[in-house]
Design a protein around this motif. Structure first.
Motif, PDB file in Angstrom:
ATOM      1  N   UNK B 185       0.829  -1.203   0.000  1.00  0.00           N
ATOM      2  CA  UNK B 185       0.000   0.000   0.000  1.00  0.00           C
ATOM      3  C   UNK B 185       0.869   1.261   0.000  1.00  0.00           C
ATOM      4  N   UNK B 186       1.905   1.225   0.817  1.00  0.00           N
ATOM      5  CA  UNK B 186       2.796   2.386   0.864  1.00  0.00           C
ATOM      6  C   UNK B 186       3.450   2.613  -0.501  1.00  0.00           C
ATOM      7  N   UNK B 187       3.989   1.530  -1.077  1.00  0.00           N
ATOM      8  CA  UNK B 187       4.710   1.673  -2.341  1.00  0.00           C
ATOM      9  C   UNK B 187       3.770   2.144  -3.447  1.00  0.00           C
ATOM     10  N   UNK B 188       2.547   1.607  -3.433  1.00  0.00           N
ATOM     11  CA  UNK B 188       1.581   2.012  -4.462  1.00  0.00           C
ATOM     12  C   UNK B 188       1.293   3.507  -4.364  1.00  0.00           C
ATOM     13  N   UNK B 189       1.037   3.984  -3.149  1.00  0.00           N
ATOM     14  CA  UNK B 189       0.704   5.407  -3.001  1.00  0.00           C
ATOM     15  C   UNK B 189       1.908   6.293  -3.329  1.00  0.00           C
ATOM     16  N   UNK B 190       3.054   5.879  -2.839  1.00  0.00           N
ATOM     17  CA  UNK B 190       4.276   6.653  -3.069  1.00  0.00           C
ATOM     18  C   UNK B 190       4.563   6.741  -4.571  1.00  0.00           C
ATOM     19  N   UNK B 191       4.464   5.579  -5.236  1.00  0.00           N
ATOM     20  CA  UNK B 191       4.755   5.557  -6.671  1.00  0.00           C
ATOM     21  C   UNK B 191       3.612   6.159  -7.479  1.00  0.00           C
ATOM     22  N   UNK B 192       2.390   6.081  -6.938  1.00  0.00           N
ATOM     23  CA  UNK B 192       1.260   6.743  -7.608  1.00  0.00           C
ATOM     24  C   UNK B 192       1.520   8.232  -7.755  1.00  0.00           C
ATOM     25  N   UNK B 193       2.041   8.843  -6.704  1.00  0.00           N
ATOM     26  CA  UNK B 193       2.393  10.261  -6.781  1.00  0.00           C
ATOM     27  C   UNK B 193       3.469  10.497  -7.837  1.00  0.00           C
ATOM     28  N   UNK B 194       4.454   9.614  -7.852  1.00  0.00           N
ATOM     29  CA  UNK B 194       5.553   9.770  -8.834  1.00  0.00           C
ATOM     30  C   UNK B 194       5.008   9.661 -10.263  1.00  0.00           C
TER      31      UNK B 194
END
Lengths: 168, 736
Positions: B185-194
């Motif tokens: 979940x963290x990686x998805x949100x973090x990379x979603x922003x990117x």
């Protein structure tokens, strides 16, 4: 499409935990409203006698709706019975991002669009590619094993549902 | 560095990786491997589609120059650009120029080994572009600053606990990450922003369709879809070998790639994008305007990488590497890889068995040199490869080329008695093992003295230091009376001389000089079932030199064996082989060493001894002529025997005769001919073998049998028990 294909499609969807709801043209709007978790975003369906205009689904898609919608509603070009695959045809209305961004993708499938297998689907998308168009074979929900266990819902939807129009 | 210190360095590196990454690698890789077996078990069309896929790739690589031009026309007609980059520098320069022209500050990528190959991230970062890997496995590696350990699962050497510790350290969350869900979940949100803020989206490609310019990308996460369509500019980077003529060619590959890679019937997303795509541009800075309402236009660049590939296309031996669809099945099916992973079994970019071809082709022989020996030629990858690449052969060829580059050794005199072989420069270690037949002949002639001398502590120390023979490994015990001696001494000389079934038994070096009892048992069994048996001349099959990459010597021996057996074949003899690795030579590798006709005839008329016993029994021979079962059995078949599909006959014969049999299912015992004897690989060999020992841990009340010499030696060492060949179970006693 044959009855066998429809049965196989249904069992393939069950095997990948994708719920299937059967409806017809008359019952379409109420079925959609009963299934979607709002807010919902969609793209025009271009199907005879059914429209998202009669539902809670908001069109056309905007960047904000892509980010905030819980559900994205789209049609599909075809479906593949053997795997429960949705053939998502990219278009200028935004079917591709609407099927991708929200946590739930609700796909509207006409029974007549069900193809038996990958070979018949690659034949069909080949004509689209020749015209410069794009398609996605999407099977089940986005997933990853990269964090040490299988997790559903990564960059794509965590839930996929199918509404089957049995009279089209 | 002396040869011994080089071997010690390799051993230390392997030991460290076994400790640090072995457990996570083993868990993930064997899981993928089992998934592949299960998926193919339920897929009847696998063999048909493999043949079709192979044929499509052969044609596509053959026609590559014209396909490149067709593809260029298609992409340009669609409104995109094509750049064929000669090498890594050329490719990264072009991509940097595109980024500069767009004034790009950030770029998001989906997984692409080809961009790893050209070291694109480093190049873009140096030019001031922030690069973000959106595949979660690649993202883990980016955060950890590590290289991929597997073509498909780049971070599978890391456990969930290790990823959590890494992310807690780097991202310092308020509540520490623990579960895979939290990390995802963290990686998805973090990379979603990117992804939303990125100026350029970059993907690789699994297949590129020349006639339409369609890029096919196979993923499970959905990151390639998002990276390709969210930014306005899409750059696809891929090797030239990924081109297929048209959509009509896709079906076998879509059906094969996920089954071979992960055991999925189909991946979550097979994205077939014909860029610039129709999907409207998405401007997250104007969130309430409908998609596509800005004046931005989509831009597409296809960067096709040569970087040695067109030279590989002209190389008769490396060419089939270009058919590789990067599924990782060769890694997953490899015993050594399962235990030590791609940080040992891999080069600068690529990992697993096929990496030898890729690294030799795109980086050069040196990059393949470090890990090439980890391919033992067990051939378990051969049937796993969805495009039928002979991966062991590629490893052998590269080993042969590396031998040619070896510096002549001062220690050559130590193995001088074993020459002349046909090779020029070969390390003394390889020359020793490559000339096993000569060694065995000398050892037998001087037994038991040779065995006593070889077992002396000081001798073992010297063998370790100068020849790289592991001091803890039991050495073969040479028999003074060879199988040939025994056979010649028997009276009468020709039982069943008028029988319709005439067999020439091939006395391989182990059966003739070391494991003589299994040879005697084979003769007695075949004769008891009514066959007339003669022995061929004890000439080495070429297996030993081939395993050391000594292709010329192997060819010479193959020719000698074929000449020796030819008169027997002319007289309608069948060739029966006890040692599975030698049967595999006749059936498989001789195809590379001999002319087609000679190979076809030998392949057609050669049999595994238990396969032949099965055939005799099926054709009416009396099973009562064989020994009756008296003990339950634990059976380990041989890797190359399983690749040939003949291990089933041993199981069938033992079952039919009433034996109670359990069988192992590990890919390889870890011994693999000379591999487990070598000082630098001894510990890895024992680690691989431990899995087999575990499977037989509950078999203490069973007699242990193995078909292959290597497996016999490994099991003997692992279990500290006597291990025999299955034919010794069924052989009747010698008539008095």
């Amino acid at each position: 499409m044959s009855d066998t294909d429809t049965q196989l499609f249904a069992s393939s969807l069950a095997a990948i935990d994708v719920p299937l709801t059967r409806t017809d043209t008359a019952g379409f709007a109420s079925t959609i409203d009963s299934l979607v978790t709002g807010p919902a975003v969609g793209v025009p369906l271009h199907l005879d006698g059914v429209s998202l205009d009669d539902t809670v689904v908001q069109t056309p898609p905007t960047p904000r709706l892509l980010r905030e919608a819980e559900t994205g509603v789209t049609g599909v070009g075809h479906a593949i019975a053997e795997h429960g695959t949705l053939v998502i045809d990219s278009d200028d209305a935004g079917t591709e991002p609407v099927s991708l961004y929200p946590p739930t993708h609700l796909a509207v499938v006409r029974e007549s669009d069900i193809l038996p297998d990958v070979a018949s689907a690659t034949d069909s998308v080949g004509e689209r590619f020749a015209a410069g168009k794009s398609s996605i074979f999407a099977t089940g929900v986005s997933s990853t094993g990269d964090m040490g266990a299988l997790v559903k819902g990564v960059h794509g939807p965590k839930h996929v549902e199918v509404v089957l129009l049995t009279d089209q | 560095m002396s040869a011994q210190s080089e071997r010690r360095r390799k051993a230390r590196k392997l030991r460290e990786l076994l400790d640090a990454e072995g457990d996570a690698v083993y868990e993930n890789v064997t899981h993928l491997n089992q998934g592949r077996y299960d998926a193919i078990e339920r897929f009847d069309e696998f063999e048909t589609l493999r043949t079709e896929a192979r044929s499509i790739k052969e044609d596509a690589v053959e026609n590559l120059p014209s396909l490149i031009e067709t593809l260029r026309e298609s992409v340009e007609e669609n409104g995109g650009s094509v750049y064929v980059a000669d090498d890594a520098d050329d490719a990264t320069r072009y991509i940097r120029e595109v980024a500069e022209a767009k004034d790009a500050r950030t770029l998001v990528k989906s997984k692409s080994m080809t961009t790893e190959e050209i070291e694109l991230n480093e190049s873009l970062e140096a030019a001031g572009v922030d690069v973000w890997e959106t595949d979660l496995g690649e993202f883990v590696l980016q955060v950890a600053d590590e290289s991929p350990s597997h073509i498909v699962g780049p971070s599978l050497h890391k456990s969930r606990e290790e990823v959590a510790a890494l992310f807690n350290d780097v991202f310092d969350p308020e509540v520490p990450f623990e579960t895979a869900e939290e990390l995802t979940e963290f990686a998805r949100d973090y990379l979603g922003d990117r992804i939303r803020e990125a100026d350029i989206g970059m993907t690789g490609a699994n297949f590129v369709l020349a006639d339409s310019g369609t890029i096919t990308i196979v993923t499970n996460e959905g990151n390639a879809r998002k990276s390709a369509v969210t930014p306005d500019t899409h750059i696809a980077v891929t090797g030239v070998e990924k081109i297929l003529p048209s959509a009509a060619d896709l079906d076998p590959f879509v059906n094969l790639i996920s089954r071979a890679a992960t055991g999925q019937d189909i991946s979550q997303y097979v994205s077939m994008l014909t860029p610039p795509v129709e999907t409207p541009t998405i401007d997250f800075e104007n969130p309430d305007e409908p998609l596509g309402s800005g004046d931005a236009e989509r831009e597409f660049h296809l960067v096709l990488i040569d970087n040695g590939r067109l030279a590989m296309r002209d190389d008769d031996q490396l060419r089939e590497t270009l058919y590789c669809i990067r599924c990782g099945a060769c890694a997953n099916s490899c015993g050594n890889f399962q235990h030590v992973g791609g940080h040992a079994f891999g080069g600068e970019t690529y990992t697993g068995g096929i990496a030898t071809g890729w690294e030799a082709g795109v980086e050069g022989l040196d990059s393949a040199a470090e890990f090439n020996d980890l391919c033992t030629g067990c051939s378990r990858c051969v049937n796993a490869c969805p495009v039928k690449i002979d991966i062991p052969w590629i490893n052998t060829v590269v080993r042969d080329r590396l031998n040619g580059e070896a510096t002549p050794s001062d220690l050559e005199f130590l193995v001088e008695g074993l020459t002349p072989d046909a090779e020029g420069t070969v390390t003394p270690q390889k020359r020793l093992f490559g000339n096993f037949g000569t060694l065995a002949r000398l050892g037998s002639a001087t037994a038991p003295l040779s065995n006593w001398v070889a077992d002396l502590g000081p001798v073992r120390t010297l063998m370790d230091r100068y020849l790289g023979v592991a001091p803890d490994r039991e050495l073969p015990t040479f028999q003074r009376e060879t199988l040939v001696d025994w056979f010649d001494s028997r009276r009468p000389r020709a039982p069943n001389a008028t029988a319709t079934r005439k067999v020439v038994l091939y006395p391989d070096a182990y059966t003739n000089y070391v494991l003589v009892d299994r040879g005697k048992a084979a003769v007695r069994t075949l004769e008891a079932l009514g066959a007339h048996v003669e022995l061929a001349t004890p000439i080495e099959s070429g297996r030993a030199p081939l395993s050391q990459g000594m292709v010329d010597t192997a060819t010479r021996q193959a020719e000698a064996v074929a000449s020796d057996l030819a008169p027997y074949l002319d007289s309608s003899f069948d060739v029966v082989v006890v040692e599975p690795s030698d049967l595999a030579m006749m059936r498989r590798e001789y195809g590379k060493l001999l002319d087609d006709e000679t190979h076809a005839r030998l392949s057609e008329h050669s049999y595994d001894v238990m396969e032949y016993v099965f055939g005799l029994l099926s054709n009416g021979a009396d099973p009562a002529a064989l020994a009756a079962p008296d003990e339950p059995v634990a059976y380990h078949s041989h890797c190359q025997q399983r690749t040939l599909g003949v291990e089933t006959y041993t199981e069938a014969v033992l079952d039919d005769l009433g034996f109670d049999v359990v069988t192992s299912d590990v890919e390889c015992c870890g011994m693999a001919g000379s591999f487990g004897y070598k000082s630098e690989y001894y510990e890895l060999s024992m680690d691989v073998g431990a899995e087999l020992a575990d499977q037989f841990a509950d078999a203490s009340d069973r007699v242990v049998v193995a078909s292959g010499t290597s497996c016999t030696e490994q099991l003997t060492d692992l279990l500290a028990r006597d291990v025999t060949h299955p034919v010794e179970l069924v052989a009747p006693d010698e008539a008095p």
